[in-house]
Design a protein around this motif. Structure first.
Motif, PDB file in Angstrom:
ATOM      1  N   ASN A  55       0.981  -3.263  11.731  1.00  0.00           N
ATOM      2  CA  ASN A  55      -0.330  -3.482  11.127  1.00  0.00           C
ATOM      3  C   ASN A  55      -1.273  -2.328  11.441  1.00  0.00           C
ATOM      4  N   SER A  72       1.265  -7.721   2.616  1.00  0.00           N
ATOM      5  CA  SER A  72       0.090  -6.863   2.489  1.00  0.00           C
ATOM      6  C   SER A  72      -0.758  -7.021   3.739  1.00  0.00           C
ATOM      7  N   LYS A  73      -1.241  -5.909   4.263  1.00  0.00           N
ATOM      8  CA  LYS A  73      -2.153  -5.968   5.406  1.00  0.00           C
ATOM      9  C   LYS A  73      -3.522  -6.401   4.898  1.00  0.00           C
ATOM     10  N   GLN A 113      -3.814   3.436  10.535  1.00  0.00           N
ATOM     11  CA  GLN A 113      -3.869   3.509   9.075  1.00  0.00           C
ATOM     12  C   GLN A 113      -3.268   4.818   8.540  1.00  0.00           C
ATOM     13  N   PHE A 133      -1.063 -10.143   8.258  1.00  0.00           N
ATOM     14  CA  PHE A 133      -0.422  -9.897   6.972  1.00  0.00           C
ATOM     15  C   PHE A 133      -0.460 -11.144   6.088  1.00  0.00           C
ATOM     16  N   THR A 177      -0.652   0.771   9.318  1.00  0.00           N
ATOM     17  CA  THR A 177      -0.671   0.566   7.872  1.00  0.00           C
ATOM     18  C   THR A 177      -2.104   0.539   7.372  1.00  0.00           C
ATOM     19  N   THR A 188      -7.167  -6.437  10.161  1.00  0.00           N
ATOM     20  CA  THR A 188      -6.724  -5.664  11.309  1.00  0.00           C
ATOM     21  C   THR A 188      -6.223  -6.593  12.411  1.00  0.00           C
ATOM     22  N   ALA A 189      -5.027  -6.303  12.915  1.00  0.00           N
ATOM     23  CA  ALA A 189      -4.444  -7.178  13.924  1.00  0.00           C
ATOM     24  C   ALA A 189      -5.224  -7.130  15.236  1.00  0.00           C
TER      25      ALA A 189
END
Length: 209
Positions: free
Chosen positions: A129, A201-202, A104, A175, A132, A205-206
């Motif tokens: 991701n 937009s994220k 992040q 996303f 971000t 959380t991946a």
């Protein structure tokens, strides 16, 4: 030879395909500037918001983001980094799939004509991701697949994917697509060409434990 050794050998092989990005053609500069202006107009950012430019080339987008009051960092491989540093821009030598940033770290990630250079695009998107901020923005621009421009044949292009596959990967990587559009043009040889652009937009959380 174990897996880590084979992967290292694979990555070393790919490095032979790396080439410096030529300066953005003057005809494309208005498109890049307009795309950045549109992004920050649609989704206003605080002064000094952190931006990562993946594949920053010779730094035009970095300078444009700075003009909008944002704090850009670029990553690239090889000579492009030195070209940016010589202009007083913040650039770091780094592979797009091995992002050495904390979770992040960025409000915006700008990825114009870089995802197609990844040999493992889902992993690359998951790393984007990771770095971000939640509900941060990601701009993706890629060449259209199966076009007359035959981007699939370009050196260092490994993932010129169809649109449905891209949309699936964006969702799998956490996303949501906010906006998309197609940009029509021609190559320097006059062949019809199409670029696909996506503002993401994220939303989650991946990497989920």
């Amino acid at each position: 030879m174990d897996f880590s050794q084979r992967m290292s050998r694979f990555l070393d092989q790919l490095e032979r395909d790396i080439y410096p990005e030529p300066p953005t053609p003057s005809g494309l500069l208005p498109h890049v500037r307009e795309s950045i202006a549109r992004l920050v107009r649609l989704y206003p950012q605080r002064e000094g918001a952190k931006v990562l430019d993946i594949g920053c080339g010779t730094g035009f987008a970095l300078k444009t983001f700075a003009e909008f009051g944002l704090d850009p960092t670029g990553i690239a491989l090889g000579k492009d980094v030195q070209d940016c540093l010589a202009q007083g821009l913040h650039a770091v030598e780094m592979n797009l799939s091995h992002l050495d940033f904390a979770d992040q770290s960025f409000d915006i990630v700008w990825s114009r004509h870089s995802l197609e250079h990844s040999p493992f695009p889902l992993f690359t998107l998951m790393e984007i991701n990771r770095i971000t901020k939640l509900y941060g923005l990601v701009y993706i621009e890629v060449p259209a697949a199966e076009s007359a421009a035959t981007h699939e044949l370009n050196p260092n292009h490994y993932s010129v994917l169809g649109k449905s596959m891209l949309l699936s990967l964006f969702e799998r990587a956490g996303f949501q697509v906010l906006k998309s559009r197609d940009i029509e043009g021609t190559t320097h040889l006059g062949a019809p060409d199409t670029y696909w652009t996506f503002i993401l937009s994220k939303v989650q959380t991946a990497y989920r434990d």
